[in-house]
Design a protein around this motif. Structure first.
Motif, mmCIF file in Angstrom:
data_model
loop_
_atom_site.group_PDB
_atom_site.id
_atom_site.type_symbol
_atom_site.label_atom_id
_atom_site.label_comp_id
_atom_site.label_asym_id
_atom_site.label_seq_id
_atom_site.Cartn_x
_atom_site.Cartn_y
_atom_site.Cartn_z
ATOM 1 N N GLY A 9 0.897 -1.158 0.051
ATOM 2 C CA GLY A 9 -0.038 -0.130 -0.011
ATOM 3 C C GLY A 9 0.820 1.316 0.086
ATOM 4 N N SER A 10 0.379 2.437 -0.546
ATOM 5 C CA SER A 10 1.063 3.670 -0.488
ATOM 6 C C SER A 10 -0.259 4.672 -0.007
ATOM 7 C CB SER A 10 1.264 4.024 -1.920
ATOM 8 O OG SER A 10 2.384 3.477 -2.461
ATOM 9 N N GLY A 11 0.376 5.315 1.035
ATOM 10 C CA GLY A 11 -0.249 6.374 1.501
ATOM 11 C C GLY A 11 0.231 7.936 0.813
ATOM 12 N N ARG A 14 3.561 7.894 2.881
ATOM 13 C CA ARG A 14 4.070 6.705 3.527
ATOM 14 C C ARG A 14 4.107 5.477 2.592
ATOM 15 N NH1 ARG A 14 0.987 6.043 8.873
ATOM 16 N NH2 ARG A 14 -0.714 6.513 7.400
ATOM 17 N N GLU A 15 4.655 4.269 2.984
ATOM 18 C CA GLU A 15 4.577 3.155 2.181
ATOM 19 C C GLU A 15 4.388 2.115 3.188
ATOM 20 O OE1 GLU A 15 4.467 3.238 -1.116
ATOM 21 O OE2 GLU A 15 4.994 5.646 -1.073
ATOM 22 N N LEU A 16 3.687 0.937 2.692
ATOM 23 C CA LEU A 16 3.509 -0.252 3.509
ATOM 24 C C LEU A 16 3.863 -1.525 2.888
ATOM 25 C CD1 LEU A 16 1.960 -0.748 6.142
ATOM 26 C CD2 LEU A 16 -0.194 -0.754 4.868
ATOM 27 N N LEU A 24 3.708 -6.366 9.447
ATOM 28 C CA LEU A 24 3.829 -4.792 8.208
ATOM 29 C C LEU A 24 5.037 -4.292 8.479
ATOM 30 C CD1 LEU A 24 0.136 -3.968 7.921
ATOM 31 C CD2 LEU A 24 1.391 -5.649 6.217
ATOM 32 N N LEU A 26 5.854 -0.134 8.091
ATOM 33 C CA LEU A 26 5.380 0.992 7.593
ATOM 34 C C LEU A 26 6.558 1.958 7.592
ATOM 35 C CD1 LEU A 26 2.615 2.542 7.690
ATOM 36 C CD2 LEU A 26 2.655 2.480 10.109
ATOM 37 N N HIS A 68 -0.112 -1.540 17.815
ATOM 38 C CA HIS A 68 0.710 -2.410 16.772
ATOM 39 C C HIS A 68 2.083 -2.567 16.881
ATOM 40 C CE1 HIS A 68 1.123 0.370 12.872
ATOM 41 N NE2 HIS A 68 1.548 1.123 14.132
ATOM 42 N N ARG A 82 2.416 -5.399 13.752
ATOM 43 C CA ARG A 82 1.461 -6.305 13.813
ATOM 44 C C ARG A 82 0.320 -6.197 12.751
ATOM 45 N NH1 ARG A 82 -1.575 -7.905 18.965
ATOM 46 N NH2 ARG A 82 -1.033 -5.771 19.900
ATOM 47 N N ARG A 83 0.201 -7.239 11.797
ATOM 48 C CA ARG A 83 -0.856 -7.065 10.842
ATOM 49 C C ARG A 83 -2.103 -7.175 11.552
ATOM 50 N NH1 ARG A 83 0.386 -9.768 4.900
ATOM 51 N NH2 ARG A 83 -0.719 -8.451 3.779
ATOM 52 N N LEU A 84 -3.153 -6.140 11.172
ATOM 53 C CA LEU A 84 -4.511 -6.398 11.826
ATOM 54 C C LEU A 84 -5.598 -6.321 10.766
ATOM 55 C CD1 LEU A 84 -3.562 -3.636 14.570
ATOM 56 C CD2 LEU A 84 -3.722 -5.804 15.012
ATOM 57 N N MET A 86 -8.229 -4.058 10.140
ATOM 58 C CA MET A 86 -8.602 -2.628 10.484
ATOM 59 C C MET A 86 -10.163 -2.321 10.307
ATOM 60 S SD MET A 86 -5.692 -1.691 10.866
ATOM 61 C CE MET A 86 -5.793 0.252 10.956
ATOM 62 N N ALA A 202 -3.288 1.317 15.808
ATOM 63 C CA ALA A 202 -2.558 0.893 14.847
ATOM 64 C C ALA A 202 -2.051 2.396 14.071
ATOM 65 C CB ALA A 202 -3.165 0.105 13.738
ATOM 66 N N ASP A 203 -1.547 2.127 12.767
ATOM 67 C CA ASP A 203 -1.277 3.236 11.826
ATOM 68 C C ASP A 203 -0.204 4.077 12.578
ATOM 69 O OD1 ASP A 203 -2.134 4.004 9.124
ATOM 70 O OD2 ASP A 203 -2.332 5.975 10.202
HETATM 71 C C1 Q0Z Z 1 -2.573 0.814 7.477
HETATM 72 C C2 Q0Z Z 1 -1.772 2.988 5.157
HETATM 73 C C3 Q0Z Z 1 0.679 3.341 4.850
HETATM 74 C C4 Q0Z Z 1 -0.768 3.244 3.142
HETATM 75 C C5 Q0Z Z 1 -3.521 -0.634 6.299
HETATM 76 N N1 Q0Z Z 1 -0.827 -2.750 11.462
HETATM 77 C C6 Q0Z Z 1 -1.885 -2.642 10.688
HETATM 78 N N2 Q0Z Z 1 -2.506 -3.793 10.087
HETATM 79 C C7 Q0Z Z 1 -3.415 -3.837 8.855
HETATM 80 N N3 Q0Z Z 1 -3.298 -2.842 8.203
HETATM 81 C C8 Q0Z Z 1 -2.645 -1.685 8.523
HETATM 82 C C9 Q0Z Z 1 -1.714 -1.398 9.548
HETATM 83 CL CL1 Q0Z Z 1 -1.194 -0.119 10.231
HETATM 84 C C10 Q0Z Z 1 -2.876 -0.319 7.514
HETATM 85 N N4 Q0Z Z 1 -3.125 1.627 6.518
HETATM 86 C C11 Q0Z Z 1 -2.812 3.045 6.415
HETATM 87 C C12 Q0Z Z 1 -0.365 3.366 5.637
HETATM 88 C C13 Q0Z Z 1 0.340 3.152 3.417
HETATM 89 C C14 Q0Z Z 1 -1.821 2.864 3.958
HETATM 90 F F1 Q0Z Z 1 1.852 3.695 5.321
HETATM 91 N N5 Q0Z Z 1 -3.468 0.719 5.712
#
Ligand code: Q0Z
Length: 287
Positions: A9-11, A14-16, A24, A26, A68, A82-84, A86, A202-203
């Motif tokens: 994922g991309s914010g 930020r990148e995931l 995950l 972050l 997380h 931790r992967r949750l 959301m 999270a986040d």
């Molecule tokens: C956070 C996001 C970013 C794009 C998903 N611990 C977690 N478990 C599952 N999902 C997330 C998290 Cl933090 C999760 N995002 C927002 C952040 C880039 C989107 F860095 N999306």
């Protein structure tokens, strides 16, 4: 570096990445957005400041809510988490009237179903912090919703729990920040559920990108307040007469340097840790 990690994922800034099924990564970049546009010029260390601040708050709010965070990496900008699963709502808390809160109050006298006293002015402090959830927009802006709409998305019991915990987190952080010269006007939390259905914060948390930070010594309700971190960037962009559509302008060196200094100042004021000490050993913010 994200070794053998899948980009998931991309914010905006930020990148995931997925490290494995349970974890995950972050990564907070130095990109900066203003008026909803990511600018071509980065602000050195911005991602490290935001990562350190999130880690600081996670460590200090563990008794309010599990989070997380698994590890801060030595690059000081990457977080293993931790992967949750959301929750599909943004958990916004407002202590002051700004942004969409001020807009909605002006139009209706209420924000997300909270009917507020008459006669409040722009940037006024609210009698009590209010929970004002929003839907997560995949494109465009999050939309404020009332408690019935939020309950449809997460259930009444879960909503009651995230409201109570969001307000408790905001009260803790805003009091800590106020004592150090920073007002947290509002902030957005994101929660997920672990494999046992337990609520986990999270986040990012309580950073200038997920909150409005105002310098307390400049607080003058009755108009919009200067942003602690982005005011130089906004003022510079306004001075150009830029139309606020993509692409945004390049930032000159003095605006970059001034903005970097403001981020580092926010970090040092809030954490009481030197930024160089954090870079030398990122885990210092967790202790
Ligand atoms: C956070 C996001 C970013 C794009 C998903 N611990 C977690 N478990 C599952 N999902 C997330 C998290 Cl933090 C999760 N995002 C927002 C952040 C880039 C989107 F860095 N999306």
């Amino acid at each position: 570096m994200p070794e053998a990690a899948l980009h998931v994922g991309s914010g905006k800034v930020r990148e995931l990445y997925a490290l494995d099924d349970e974890r995950l990564l972050l990564v907070a970049s130095d990109r900066i957005s203003t008026f909803d546009v990511v600018l071509p010029t980065g602000v050195p260390d911005k991602g490290r400041v935001l990562t350190g601040l999130s880690g600081f708050w996670f460590a200090r709010t563990r008794d309010v809510c599990a989070n997380h965070l698994l590890a801060l990496r030595s690059d000081a900008r990457s977080t293993e988490c931790r992967r949750l699963e959301m929750l599909p709502i943004e958990c916004v808390v407002r202590g002051y009237l700004a942004g969409s809160g001020w807009k909605d109050y002006n139009a209706t006298g209420a924000v997300c179903g909270h009917v507020l006293p008459e006669g409040l002015i722009d940037s006024a402090q609210l009698p009590e912090p209010i929970f004002t959830p929003a839907t997560k927009a995949t494109t465009g802006h999050d939309r404020n919703i009332d408690r019935a709409q939020a309950a449809e998305l997460v259930g009444t019991d879960r909503l009651e729990q995230v409201e109570r915990i969001s307000i408790a987190l905001y009260r803790f952080a805003s009091e800590h920040a106020r004592e150090r010269g920073i007002l947290i006007a509002d902030t957005k939390f994101e929660f997920g559920l672990d494999e046992d259905g337990r609520l986990v914060l999270a986040d990012e948390a309580l950073t200038p990108d997920s909150s409005r930070f105002w310098p307390a010594d400049h607080y003058r309700p009755g108009g919009s307040q200067p942003s602690f971190d982005k005011q130089f960037v906004r003022d510079y962009c306004e001075s150009l007469g830029w139309d606020k559509t993509d692409p945004g302008p390049d930032l000159p060196d003095n605006v970059v340097a001034g903005t970097r200094a403001r981020y580092v100042e926010a970090f040092e004021q809030l954490t009481e840790i030197g930024f160089a000490d954090y870079l030398a050993d990122p885990e210092v913010v967790l202790r």
